[in-house]
Design a protein around this motif. Structure first.
Motif, PDB file in Angstrom:
ATOM      1  N   VAL A 162     -39.178  19.381  69.426  1.00  0.00           N
ATOM      2  CA  VAL A 162     -40.436  19.592  68.698  1.00  0.00           C
ATOM      3  C   VAL A 162     -41.030  18.263  68.231  1.00  0.00           C
ATOM      4  O   VAL A 162     -42.210  18.195  67.891  1.00  0.00           O
ATOM      5  CB  VAL A 162     -40.248  20.539  67.503  1.00  0.00           C
ATOM      6  CG1 VAL A 162     -39.821  21.916  67.987  1.00  0.00           C
ATOM      7  CG2 VAL A 162     -39.241  19.977  66.506  1.00  0.00           C
ATOM      8  N   ASP A 163     -40.212  17.203  68.198  1.00  0.00           N
ATOM      9  CA  ASP A 163     -40.693  15.864  67.867  1.00  0.00           C
ATOM     10  C   ASP A 163     -39.756  14.864  68.536  1.00  0.00           C
ATOM     11  O   ASP A 163     -38.873  15.262  69.308  1.00  0.00           O
ATOM     12  CB  ASP A 163     -40.779  15.638  66.351  1.00  0.00           C
ATOM     13  CG  ASP A 163     -39.443  15.868  65.644  1.00  0.00           C
ATOM     14  OD1 ASP A 163     -38.392  15.501  66.205  1.00  0.00           O
ATOM     15  OD2 ASP A 163     -39.443  16.419  64.528  1.00  0.00           O
ATOM     16  N   LEU A 164     -39.964  13.579  68.270  1.00  0.00           N
ATOM     17  CA  LEU A 164     -39.178  12.548  68.947  1.00  0.00           C
ATOM     18  C   LEU A 164     -38.293  11.785  67.971  1.00  0.00           C
ATOM     19  O   LEU A 164     -37.966  10.615  68.202  1.00  0.00           O
ATOM     20  CB  LEU A 164     -40.116  11.591  69.700  1.00  0.00           C
ATOM     21  CG  LEU A 164     -41.027  12.279  70.726  1.00  0.00           C
ATOM     22  CD1 LEU A 164     -41.843  11.248  71.485  1.00  0.00           C
ATOM     23  CD2 LEU A 164     -40.231  13.133  71.704  1.00  0.00           C
ATOM     24  N   GLU A 181     -45.415  17.903  79.931  1.00  0.00           N
ATOM     25  CA  GLU A 181     -44.902  19.273  80.061  1.00  0.00           C
ATOM     26  C   GLU A 181     -43.666  19.539  79.210  1.00  0.00           C
ATOM     27  O   GLU A 181     -42.656  20.048  79.684  1.00  0.00           O
ATOM     28  CB  GLU A 181     -44.659  19.612  81.532  1.00  0.00           C
ATOM     29  CG  GLU A 181     -45.944  19.567  82.357  1.00  0.00           C
ATOM     30  CD  GLU A 181     -45.836  20.271  83.690  1.00  0.00           C
ATOM     31  OE1 GLU A 181     -45.436  21.442  83.711  1.00  0.00           O
ATOM     32  OE2 GLU A 181     -46.152  19.628  84.707  1.00  0.00           O
ATOM     33  N   ASN A 182     -43.790  19.158  77.945  1.00  0.00           N
ATOM     34  CA  ASN A 182     -42.759  19.490  76.953  1.00  0.00           C
ATOM     35  C   ASN A 182     -43.341  20.601  76.093  1.00  0.00           C
ATOM     36  O   ASN A 182     -44.097  20.355  75.142  1.00  0.00           O
ATOM     37  CB  ASN A 182     -42.419  18.248  76.132  1.00  0.00           C
ATOM     38  CG  ASN A 182     -41.943  17.098  77.011  1.00  0.00           C
ATOM     39  OD1 ASN A 182     -40.854  17.138  77.567  1.00  0.00           O
ATOM     40  ND2 ASN A 182     -42.781  16.084  77.166  1.00  0.00           N
ATOM     41  N   ASP A 183     -43.008  21.837  76.416  1.00  0.00           N
ATOM     42  CA  ASP A 183     -43.774  22.996  75.951  1.00  0.00           C
ATOM     43  C   ASP A 183     -43.767  23.199  74.450  1.00  0.00           C
ATOM     44  O   ASP A 183     -44.700  23.797  73.903  1.00  0.00           O
ATOM     45  CB  ASP A 183     -43.260  24.269  76.633  1.00  0.00           C
ATOM     46  CG  ASP A 183     -43.630  24.339  78.103  1.00  0.00           C
ATOM     47  OD1 ASP A 183     -44.480  23.539  78.541  1.00  0.00           O
ATOM     48  OD2 ASP A 183     -43.054  25.187  78.814  1.00  0.00           O
ATOM     49  N   ASN A 184     -42.720  22.738  73.754  1.00  0.00           N
ATOM     50  CA  ASN A 184     -42.628  22.991  72.314  1.00  0.00           C
ATOM     51  C   ASN A 184     -42.811  21.741  71.465  1.00  0.00           C
ATOM     52  O   ASN A 184     -42.631  21.786  70.244  1.00  0.00           O
ATOM     53  CB  ASN A 184     -41.289  23.660  71.990  1.00  0.00           C
ATOM     54  CG  ASN A 184     -41.223  25.068  72.561  1.00  0.00           C
ATOM     55  OD1 ASN A 184     -42.053  25.903  72.252  1.00  0.00           O
ATOM     56  ND2 ASN A 184     -40.253  25.321  73.429  1.00  0.00           N
ATOM     57  N   LEU A 185     -43.176  20.641  72.089  1.00  0.00           N
ATOM     58  CA  LEU A 185     -43.406  19.392  71.362  1.00  0.00           C
ATOM     59  C   LEU A 185     -44.673  19.519  70.517  1.00  0.00           C
ATOM     60  O   LEU A 185     -45.753  19.807  71.044  1.00  0.00           O
ATOM     61  CB  LEU A 185     -43.536  18.240  72.353  1.00  0.00           C
ATOM     62  CG  LEU A 185     -43.649  16.837  71.788  1.00  0.00           C
ATOM     63  CD1 LEU A 185     -42.398  16.460  71.016  1.00  0.00           C
ATOM     64  CD2 LEU A 185     -43.892  15.823  72.916  1.00  0.00           C
ATOM     65  N   MET A 208     -48.600  20.738  71.452  1.00  0.00           N
ATOM     66  CA  MET A 208     -48.830  19.501  70.714  1.00  0.00           C
ATOM     67  C   MET A 208     -50.131  19.597  69.921  1.00  0.00           C
ATOM     68  O   MET A 208     -51.194  19.827  70.492  1.00  0.00           O
ATOM     69  CB  MET A 208     -48.858  18.286  71.637  1.00  0.00           C
ATOM     70  CG  MET A 208     -48.971  16.967  70.881  1.00  0.00           C
ATOM     71  SD  MET A 208     -48.961  15.522  71.967  1.00  0.00           S
ATOM     72  CE  MET A 208     -47.227  15.513  72.454  1.00  0.00           C
ATOM     73  N   GLU A 209     -50.044  19.380  68.605  1.00  0.00           N
ATOM     74  CA  GLU A 209     -51.190  19.528  67.715  1.00  0.00           C
ATOM     75  C   GLU A 209     -51.828  18.198  67.346  1.00  0.00           C
ATOM     76  O   GLU A 209     -53.027  18.148  67.051  1.00  0.00           O
ATOM     77  CB  GLU A 209     -50.749  20.252  66.448  1.00  0.00           C
ATOM     78  CG  GLU A 209     -50.227  21.664  66.708  1.00  0.00           C
ATOM     79  CD  GLU A 209     -49.662  22.314  65.469  1.00  0.00           C
ATOM     80  OE1 GLU A 209     -49.634  21.640  64.401  1.00  0.00           O
ATOM     81  OE2 GLU A 209     -49.257  23.488  65.549  1.00  0.00           O
ATOM     82  N   SER A 210     -51.036  17.121  67.320  1.00  0.00           N
ATOM     83  CA  SER A 210     -51.563  15.816  66.922  1.00  0.00           C
ATOM     84  C   SER A 210     -50.713  14.715  67.534  1.00  0.00           C
ATOM     85  O   SER A 210     -49.692  14.977  68.169  1.00  0.00           O
ATOM     86  CB  SER A 210     -51.571  15.676  65.400  1.00  0.00           C
ATOM     87  OG  SER A 210     -50.265  15.396  64.918  1.00  0.00           O
ATOM     88  N   LEU A 211     -51.125  13.481  67.294  1.00  0.00           N
ATOM     89  CA  LEU A 211     -50.402  12.304  67.776  1.00  0.00           C
ATOM     90  C   LEU A 211     -49.708  11.597  66.614  1.00  0.00           C
ATOM     91  O   LEU A 211     -49.396  10.415  66.710  1.00  0.00           O
ATOM     92  CB  LEU A 211     -51.358  11.365  68.504  1.00  0.00           C
ATOM     93  CG  LEU A 211     -52.037  12.006  69.717  1.00  0.00           C
ATOM     94  CD1 LEU A 211     -53.116  11.104  70.275  1.00  0.00           C
ATOM     95  CD2 LEU A 211     -51.017  12.334  70.809  1.00  0.00           C
ATOM     96  N   MET A 212     -49.454  12.334  65.552  1.00  0.00           N
ATOM     97  CA  MET A 212     -48.729  11.765  64.420  1.00  0.00           C
ATOM     98  C   MET A 212     -47.381  11.235  64.900  1.00  0.00           C
ATOM     99  O   MET A 212     -46.679  11.880  65.671  1.00  0.00           O
ATOM    100  CB  MET A 212     -48.530  12.805  63.329  1.00  0.00           C
ATOM    101  CG  MET A 212     -49.834  13.348  62.753  1.00  0.00           C
ATOM    102  SD  MET A 212     -50.906  12.057  62.075  1.00  0.00           S
ATOM    103  CE  MET A 212     -49.933  11.517  60.666  1.00  0.00           C
TER     104      MET A 212
END
Length: 298
Positions: A162-164, A181-185, A208-212
């Motif tokens: 979901v994040d990195l 194509e990371n479906d839940n990121l 993905m909702e934002s580039l935070m």
């Protein structure tokens, strides 16, 4: 002394006890050993100066036995298809993976680990790197000290993340960075110290909702493309971006403005804004001074 080691298709082998005399190899291949549980026996191996392939050992849960391995150089490194792999434990001494051949690649694919615990000493990857199709991966924990990738970095088809978080030490990628194509990121939290890449391509990440997470990112030496991210609502996170050789913002359905680009001053080639159906204005481009080619909004 031995030059290279290949251990393949041994159905009853459970470890590599008996190979303790090996400290250097010029190639290592261990694959398709159905009951191999550990690499114990290679405990004195310190350097591999050639390709490494550890693949399709279904009972292998980690890399115990390689605990003294410090350096892999001059060859591709493939960790592939290990359905029982839990983490990278056993590789705690490995600090550098490098090659002078631009076609060599460090690949971790089709494995079942949930994180990268065991990679805490890895600081430099000096070749292309790909982490993809690891469906159980939920965290990059263990890669916290990785500072630089001298090559491309592909991060694709990781549907458990979901994040990195875990990539907080990464400061630069000399080649292209692809997040596809990371479906839940949801966002890029965890890349908070990344400063620069060449091409930076963020495509088809449906949630993905934002580039935070890109709060330190200032420089894209190639194309920065943000495209086909069906849940993207804002470009917030790119607030420190000053330069991109090219910029494309394409088919992000819910973006309404460009306010995350408030520090952008220079685009060295084209700027494309295409098919963002809810884009209401171009607010966020007030600092832009130069586009060295054309601006296309359609």
């Amino acid at each position: 002394k031995i030059n290279s080691l290949t251990v393949n298709n041994n159905d009853l082998l459970t470890d590599l006890t008996g190979l303790e005399f090996i400290d250097t190899l010029y190639g290592l291949g261990v694959s398709n050993n159905d009951n191999l549980q550990s690499l114990s026996g290679l405990n004195n191996l310190k350097i591999v100066k050639g390709p490494v392939g550890i693949e399709n050992n279904d009972a292998q849960i980690n890399f115990e036995g390689l605990n003294n391995l410090e350096l892999i150089e001059e060859g591709s490194v493939h960790f592939l298809g290990m359905s029982g792999l839990e983490n990278m434990q056993g590789l705690e001494s490995l600090s550098t993976i490098r090659s002078s051949d631009p076609f060599d690649e460090f690949q971790i694919k089709y494995c079942s680990m949930t994180d990268f615990n065991g990679f805490e000493n890895l600081k430099l990857v000096e070749m292309n790197m790909a982490i993809d199709h690891n469906s159980s991966l939920t965290s990059f924990t263990g890669l916290n000290n990785l500072e630089m990738i001298e090559g491309d970095f592909n991060m694709n088809f990781l549907n458990g993340i979901v994040d990195l978080n875990g990539l907080g030490g990464l400061q630069g990628i000399s080649g292209d960075f692809r997040i596809w194509e990371n479906d839940n990121l949801i966002n890029l939290n965890g890349l908070n110290n990344l400063i620069s890449t060449k091409d930076f391509l963020i495509y088809w990440n449906d949630n993905m909702e934002s580039l935070m997470g890109l709060e330190s990112f200032t420089h894209a030496g190639g194309l920065l493309a943000i495209a086909f991210n069906n849940s993207m609502q804002t470009l917030e996170g790119l607030n420190q971006l000053e330069y991109a050789k090219g910029l494309a913002i394409d088919e992000n359905e819910y973006i309404e403005n460009l306010e995350g680009l408030s520090s952008l001053t220079n685009i060295d080639s084209t700027f494309i804004i295409w098919n963002n159906p809810n884009l209401k204005n171009l607010n966020g481009l007030e600092s832009l001074e130069n586009i060295n080619s054309w601006l296309h909004i359609y």
